[in-house]
Design an enzyme around this catalytic site. Sequence first.
Site, PDB file in Angstrom:
ATOM      1  N   HIS A 213       0.963  -1.191  -0.046  1.00  0.00           N
ATOM      2  CA  HIS A 213      -0.062   0.060  -0.116  1.00  0.00           C
ATOM      3  C   HIS A 213       0.650   1.319  -0.270  1.00  0.00           C
ATOM      4  O   HIS A 213       0.830   2.110  -0.888  1.00  0.00           O
ATOM      5  CB  HIS A 213      -0.693  -0.019   1.253  1.00  0.00           C
ATOM      6  CG  HIS A 213      -1.788   1.132   1.531  1.00  0.00           C
ATOM      7  ND1 HIS A 213      -3.086   1.128   1.420  1.00  0.00           N
ATOM      8  CD2 HIS A 213      -1.433   2.400   1.801  1.00  0.00           C
ATOM      9  CE1 HIS A 213      -3.698   2.517   1.292  1.00  0.00           C
ATOM     10  NE2 HIS A 213      -2.575   3.151   1.948  1.00  0.00           N
ATOM     11  N   GLU A 214       1.685   1.329   0.923  1.00  0.00           N
ATOM     12  CA  GLU A 214       2.682   2.304   0.727  1.00  0.00           C
ATOM     13  C   GLU A 214       3.844   2.458  -0.232  1.00  0.00           C
ATOM     14  O   GLU A 214       3.988   3.611  -0.792  1.00  0.00           O
ATOM     15  CB  GLU A 214       3.431   2.500   2.279  1.00  0.00           C
ATOM     16  CG  GLU A 214       2.767   2.257   3.739  1.00  0.00           C
ATOM     17  CD  GLU A 214       1.666   3.532   3.670  1.00  0.00           C
ATOM     18  OE1 GLU A 214       2.085   4.641   2.954  1.00  0.00           O
ATOM     19  OE2 GLU A 214       0.790   3.686   4.290  1.00  0.00           O
TER      20      GLU A 214
ATOM     21  N   HIS B 282       2.203   4.642  -2.985  1.00  0.00           N
ATOM     22  CA  HIS B 282       2.439   5.975  -2.573  1.00  0.00           C
ATOM     23  C   HIS B 282       3.735   6.440  -3.137  1.00  0.00           C
ATOM     24  O   HIS B 282       4.025   7.416  -3.821  1.00  0.00           O
ATOM     25  CB  HIS B 282       2.320   6.436  -1.259  1.00  0.00           C
ATOM     26  CG  HIS B 282       0.751   6.300  -0.661  1.00  0.00           C
ATOM     27  ND1 HIS B 282      -0.103   6.902  -1.093  1.00  0.00           N
ATOM     28  CD2 HIS B 282       0.143   5.754   0.315  1.00  0.00           C
ATOM     29  CE1 HIS B 282      -1.555   6.505  -0.409  1.00  0.00           C
ATOM     30  NE2 HIS B 282      -1.150   5.904   0.473  1.00  0.00           N
TER      31      HIS B 282
ATOM     32  N   ASP C 115      -4.576   7.750  -1.161  1.00  0.00           N
ATOM     33  CA  ASP C 115      -5.573   6.890  -0.525  1.00  0.00           C
ATOM     34  C   ASP C 115      -6.996   6.939  -1.218  1.00  0.00           C
ATOM     35  O   ASP C 115      -7.362   8.027  -1.680  1.00  0.00           O
ATOM     36  CB  ASP C 115      -5.687   7.150   1.100  1.00  0.00           C
ATOM     37  CG  ASP C 115      -4.602   6.827   1.609  1.00  0.00           C
ATOM     38  OD1 ASP C 115      -3.667   5.700   1.385  1.00  0.00           O
ATOM     39  OD2 ASP C 115      -3.776   7.645   2.362  1.00  0.00           O
TER      40      ASP C 115
END
Length: 923
Positions: free
Chosen positions: A155-156, A159, A166
């Site tokens: 998930h990170e 980014h 998000d």
Amino acid sequence: MGILRSVIFLLVLYQLQGSKSSLVQLKSNGYEGVIVAINPSVEENEKLIEEIKEMVTAASTYLFEATEKRFFFKSVSILIPETWKKNPLYKRPERESYIHADVLVAPPAVPGVDEPYTKKFTGCGEKGEYIHLTPDFVLRKKQNEYGPSGRLLVHEWAHLRWGVFDEYSEDQPFYAAKSRKIEATRCSTGITGQNRVYTCQGNSCVTRQCRINSTTKLYEKDCQFFPDKDQTEKASIMYMQAIDSVTEFCNKKNHNKEAPSIQNEKCSRKSIWEVISTSEDFENTIPMASSPPHPVFSLLRISERVVCFVLDRSGSMSNGDRLNRMNQAAKYFLLQIIENESLAGMVHFHSTAIVQNELIQITNSTQRDLLVQKLPTIASGGTSICSGIRAAFQVFESGNSQVDGSEILLLTDGEDSTAGECLDEVKQSGVIVHLIALGPDADEAVIEMNTATGGKHFYASDNATSNGLIDAFSGLKSGNTDISKQPLQLESKGSNLNKDDWMNGTVVIDRTVGMDTYFLITWTKQLPAISLRYPNGSLENGFQVDSATKMASVSIPGVAPVGIWTYNLQSKQNMETLTITINSRAANSSVPPITVNAKMNKDTNSFPNPMIVYAEVLQGFTPILGANVTAFIESKNGKTTVLELLDNGAGADSFKDDGVYSRYFTTYSENGRYSLKIRAHGGANAATRNLRGLVNRAAFIPGWVVDGVIQGNQPRPEIEKDTETVLENFSRTTIGGAFVVSNVSNNPSLDLYPPSQITDLEASRDQEEIRLTWTAPGDDFDVGRVQQYIIRISGNILDLQDKFDDAVQVNTMDLLPKEANSKETFAFKEGNMAEENATHLFIAMRSMDKSNLTSDISNIAQVALFIPQADSNPDESRPSSGINISIIVLSVVGSVVIISIIVSTTVCILNKKRKSNSPSTGF
């Protein structure tokens, strides 16, 4: 001009990729050179290393499947602090350092709140800075709140690497959907769950259904969406990767464009997969046919720093007092900046190179003074940069030091047509080259060495009042040292004065600094009169004067008194140049000092593309809000542009109140190098620490719905705004490095820059009136005043986004634009503007300058044209055991009714029997 604007913005999109500090490379679908760095303040725990390995290995598998078999983690270096014990398994780093870390394992940004997040302050599709994970998270102590660590790392990583955002929103957790229902902000809407208020007192927790807020017409503030534990939906990782069934990113087919997520706001409602699919990574790979290997890990322990000065003493260094200015700055570095236990050597070069000092270890002032004595005193001859670099290699080798990871501090002022001859040697050596370019003619070919080796690049003009050389050397402190031990620059300034003129000023020493405070004064002609007063008014008389290098300095023993220090310098000659530099260290190793980091969005640029200045003000990892931050951008010939940086979430600033202050820079005066310098200060009771959470952080899991019953986690600690720490006065100065601009136009009258995009448009509905608020853009991005606003509305969000000019236009004749960065408000009557059967009114706007250049379309605001449906029975409540009080009440009431009916029926039957057995009465 419209075509020109489009061309400019295509170039802007290309240029805004950010200054690359990561050493990651994508080769054959695998990410190589990933760095996971354990912060020096983290206590030694070998289990942390094993958990990092397991996290990355699990993440690699999850990443591979989530990206349709495209990407995986191939090689990962784990940086271990110097404070941890030596181990035969730990190797010495090469070019790996904290500066290049992709993942930091460090204490939480907000004490007691172990939130994983990605430091990212750039736009859609642009890379982030680093991922921040806390030790407790890596040790799996926070899985209930954030899910498995491997999944969260993916998930990170999205980014960090692909610049996506998000798909949940803490500011707008619910929205009014086209279905006329209140929906949780998420992607995809196929993720099921319950909207509930969940409250706990001690060990007793109660859930109840959510009520509607009378103002927003959405659910009340404490309402949360609890996902079902068992799901079948596969998307999306950027909403909540902890859901077992979620293994994909939202794509064009299942993307929720209605939701007010940050992804929709920042990426023009494109899905996560659409953004990833346009990345350089994606375009340079094809899916793999077989599964990838597990990651290969290297354990690297930070060790002593190895540095060799390579100083230019060619004939051109005699111009403009350059040689003495270099010696002043190098002496300052040796006395104040370079860390104890470092190994340092020195080389001078002109037409050839001379080794002045082999490597010696700095343990006290004796070694520092010895190196100061070896600084060059005569300038003559030509310029042979490669000779100096090769001599530095000899210094490293003769000192039995590993060349890999050793640092060359190269200072040069001249052109050298042969500098490229040793470029391949430098690249293959593993050495890190830091470049300080002095004057307008410093060779630009060396930049490639600097870039290829991950070194720093600074520029100092011949304008001595900017104090550029001392600033550059102050920027060469090690990035691997605990911040509590690093010198921080509090002040750096200069002035040209005539005889008897004064240079007066103050500097604030706040409670986070004060240890080893050092005041340095330099001059060009004659020692000035110096007055330095403590906060209590007493005079400091301990300055030591070095007439040879024209420096006077004093160190305040222990921790300097907190407060405002006053200095007064009086010139004794006409056309005198005086400078003052003040630095200090953390007063207490357990209290992080306030720091400022600065950078441009690119290291190289081509006119007319704008650039962006970034300055981050932190205490530890906690953002500082409300500071006054100013950028000074100096061209190669000494022309300085001053910019006030803002943290208002408008113009160049992506996120409001994230502690990153930004501004566009477009006023290029000439081709060549520019330097960046930042001053930040906070007035009493003006600056605060932001303790309310960070952007680009993983979603906190409130709990799960299991068999229809909510199993909640302990609520995340709430930090109210009135508990945020108000800071005292502070002042900081930092150097932001150099950048190079080419193709600057000779026609400054051309209007090439449109207003910046409005990114904070908000709309609310008050009966029949729509109220709008936004931050005013400028005539040129975020400077000046626009000529006109164009506001349009539609009942279809995609029509408004894709066919803005065809949408209904709102009358703005009475709307007079304000100066850039002012708060704008406007209201208009809804009237008959809403389309038939429309459930929402979508609003967007553009601004136009005096040359008819228009901005990009703003973010799209919306208001619901109906009162959305809430879940039924909003006043019912139940305990967290899942037993619904309303059902119990209804059951009891039902039972009573049934019993009453039975009793009544029985009584009736008995009465009839009595009557039948009684004698009848006739007439």
